[in-house]
Design a protein around this motif. Structure first.
Motif, PDB file in Angstrom:
ATOM      1  N   PHE A  36       0.828  -1.215  -0.193  1.00 27.12           N
ATOM      2  CA  PHE A  36       0.229  -0.316   0.441  1.00 27.12           C
ATOM      3  C   PHE A  36       0.828   1.124   0.080  1.00 27.12           C
ATOM      4  O   PHE A  36       0.383   1.702  -0.423  1.00 27.12           O
ATOM      5  CB  PHE A  36      -0.538   0.288   0.536  1.00 27.12           C
ATOM      6  CG  PHE A  36      -2.016   1.026   1.272  1.00 27.12           C
ATOM      7  CD1 PHE A  36      -2.893   1.216   0.422  1.00 27.12           C
ATOM      8  CD2 PHE A  36      -1.515   2.239   2.359  1.00 27.12           C
ATOM      9  CE1 PHE A  36      -4.056   2.424   0.480  1.00 27.12           C
ATOM     10  CE2 PHE A  36      -2.885   3.050   2.096  1.00 27.12           C
ATOM     11  CZ  PHE A  36      -3.504   3.324   1.293  1.00 27.12           C
ATOM     12  N   VAL A  37       1.623   1.178   0.869  1.00 31.62           N
ATOM     13  CA  VAL A  37       2.557   2.448   1.515  1.00 31.62           C
ATOM     14  C   VAL A  37       3.720   2.579  -0.300  1.00 31.62           C
ATOM     15  O   VAL A  37       4.576   3.819  -0.589  1.00 31.62           O
ATOM     16  CB  VAL A  37       3.154   2.738   2.700  1.00 31.62           C
ATOM     17  CG1 VAL A  37       1.792   3.008   3.402  1.00 31.62           C
ATOM     18  CG2 VAL A  37       3.942   1.763   3.063  1.00 31.62           C
ATOM     19  N   ASN A  38       4.406   1.951  -0.562  1.00 32.90           N
ATOM     20  CA  ASN A  38       5.774   1.795  -0.789  1.00 32.90           C
ATOM     21  C   ASN A  38       6.104   1.896  -1.657  1.00 32.90           C
ATOM     22  O   ASN A  38       4.993   2.026  -2.950  1.00 32.90           O
ATOM     23  CB  ASN A  38       6.702  -0.062  -0.631  1.00 32.90           C
ATOM     24  CG  ASN A  38       7.594  -0.077  -1.754  1.00 32.90           C
ATOM     25  OD1 ASN A  38       8.643   0.938  -1.414  1.00 32.90           O
ATOM     26  ND2 ASN A  38       7.888  -1.364  -2.428  1.00 32.90           N
ATOM     27  N   ASN A  39       6.631   3.515  -1.956  1.00 31.33           N
ATOM     28  CA  ASN A  39       7.020   3.956  -3.438  1.00 31.33           C
ATOM     29  C   ASN A  39       5.976   4.743  -3.834  1.00 31.33           C
ATOM     30  O   ASN A  39       5.661   5.499  -5.045  1.00 31.33           O
ATOM     31  CB  ASN A  39       7.558   2.559  -4.472  1.00 31.33           C
ATOM     32  CG  ASN A  39       7.803   4.084  -5.902  1.00 31.33           C
ATOM     33  OD1 ASN A  39       8.704   5.230  -5.485  1.00 31.33           O
ATOM     34  ND2 ASN A  39       8.241   3.716  -6.680  1.00 31.33           N
ATOM     35  N   LYS A  40       5.444   5.832  -2.972  1.00 31.42           N
ATOM     36  CA  LYS A  40       3.672   6.330  -3.198  1.00 31.42           C
ATOM     37  C   LYS A  40       4.601   7.416  -2.291  1.00 31.42           C
ATOM     38  O   LYS A  40       5.067   7.543  -1.114  1.00 31.42           O
ATOM     39  CB  LYS A  40       2.832   5.316  -2.375  1.00 31.42           C
ATOM     40  CG  LYS A  40       2.166   4.511  -3.544  1.00 31.42           C
ATOM     41  CD  LYS A  40       1.597   3.776  -3.208  1.00 31.42           C
ATOM     42  CE  LYS A  40       1.349   2.820  -4.781  1.00 31.42           C
ATOM     43  NZ  LYS A  40       1.215   1.806  -3.640  1.00 31.42           N
ATOM     44  N   HIS A  41       3.452   8.606  -2.387  1.00 31.20           N
ATOM     45  CA  HIS A  41       3.140   9.854  -1.943  1.00 31.20           C
ATOM     46  C   HIS A  41       2.052   9.901  -1.419  1.00 31.20           C
ATOM     47  O   HIS A  41       1.067   9.841  -2.527  1.00 31.20           O
ATOM     48  CB  HIS A  41       4.072  11.112  -3.512  1.00 31.20           C
ATOM     49  CG  HIS A  41       3.654  12.344  -2.522  1.00 31.20           C
ATOM     50  ND1 HIS A  41       2.991  13.242  -3.713  1.00 31.20           N
ATOM     51  CD2 HIS A  41       3.390  12.910  -0.791  1.00 31.20           C
ATOM     52  CE1 HIS A  41       3.049  14.446  -2.784  1.00 31.20           C
ATOM     53  NE2 HIS A  41       2.966  14.300  -1.407  1.00 31.20           N
ATOM     54  N   PHE A  42       2.023  10.252  -0.131  1.00 32.66           N
ATOM     55  CA  PHE A  42       0.606  10.123   0.447  1.00 32.66           C
ATOM     56  C   PHE A  42       0.413  12.126   1.295  1.00 32.66           C
ATOM     57  O   PHE A  42       1.594  12.806   1.729  1.00 32.66           O
ATOM     58  CB  PHE A  42       0.424  10.002   1.461  1.00 32.66           C
ATOM     59  CG  PHE A  42       0.057   7.840   0.992  1.00 32.66           C
ATOM     60  CD1 PHE A  42      -1.438   7.883   0.756  1.00 32.66           C
ATOM     61  CD2 PHE A  42       1.165   6.973   1.223  1.00 32.66           C
ATOM     62  CE1 PHE A  42      -1.157   5.945   0.193  1.00 32.66           C
ATOM     63  CE2 PHE A  42       0.805   5.424   0.019  1.00 32.66           C
ATOM     64  CZ  PHE A  42      -0.292   4.948   0.060  1.00 32.66           C
ATOM     65  N   LEU A  43      -1.096  12.318   1.464  1.00 35.87           N
ATOM     66  CA  LEU A  43      -1.019  13.525   2.389  1.00 35.87           C
ATOM     67  C   LEU A  43      -2.193  13.186   2.974  1.00 35.87           C
ATOM     68  O   LEU A  43      -2.418  12.313   2.443  1.00 35.87           O
ATOM     69  CB  LEU A  43      -2.568  14.160   1.534  1.00 35.87           C
ATOM     70  CG  LEU A  43      -2.355  15.893   2.186  1.00 35.87           C
ATOM     71  CD1 LEU A  43      -1.312  16.994   3.147  1.00 35.87           C
ATOM     72  CD2 LEU A  43      -3.694  16.237   1.127  1.00 35.87           C
TER      73      LEU A  43
END
Length: 147
Positions: A36-43
């Motif tokens: 879900f989070v790997n290599n991603k950008h979240f706000l």
């Protein structure tokens, strides 16, 4: 008349049950969190305190495949005199999906040495959440080429 009231009660009860099932949260696996989070950008946004004088948090987090992360944070708080206090900061360190005390979530080790663990919950639609009142919105691919 009695028939329609009992029918309404049955339909209302069934709709409440189906809404509870739709909002059911389960504990994800470490692999699900990592994917879900790997290599991603979240706000990530949330509020602490009251609606009027509470503090609003805005966190942009970049999760790099190398296990490092970069966080840009800002807060906004309205004062009693009607002014706004704004703060900004940056944080960097390492992250990994781990199982801890029966929960699965993200473990962070900040470059300053501070360690944090945030349990995550899997929603029926496949998204993850930190809990009620916290918004996690995918912004795209992580930017991982910082110095």
């Amino acid at each position: 008349m009695k028939y329609s009231n009992s029918l309404f009660a049955i339909i209302f009860t069934l709709s409440l049950l189906s809404m509870q099932n739709m909002n059911a949260q389960t504990i994800p696996t470490e692999a699900q969190v990592n994917k879900f989070v790997n290599n991603k950008h979240f706000l990530v946004t949330y509020r602490e305190g009251e609606a009027l004088y509470g503090t609003y948090y805005f966190l942009e987090v970049h999760y790099c495949p190398t296990g490092s992360y970069l966080l840009y944070g800002s807060t906004v708080k309205k004062t009693v005199l009607g002014n706004e206090q704004r703060n900004n900061w940056q944080e960097a360190g390492s992250w990994k999906a781990v199982k801890y005390n029966g929960s699965v979530g993200l473990y962070y080790k900040v470059n300053t040495g501070e360690e944090k663990f945030f349990p995550l919950y899997l929603l029926p639609n496949g998204n993850l959440t930190l809990g009620e009142g916290i918004s996690i919105v995918l912004q795209g691919k992580a930017i991982c080429n910082w110095p």
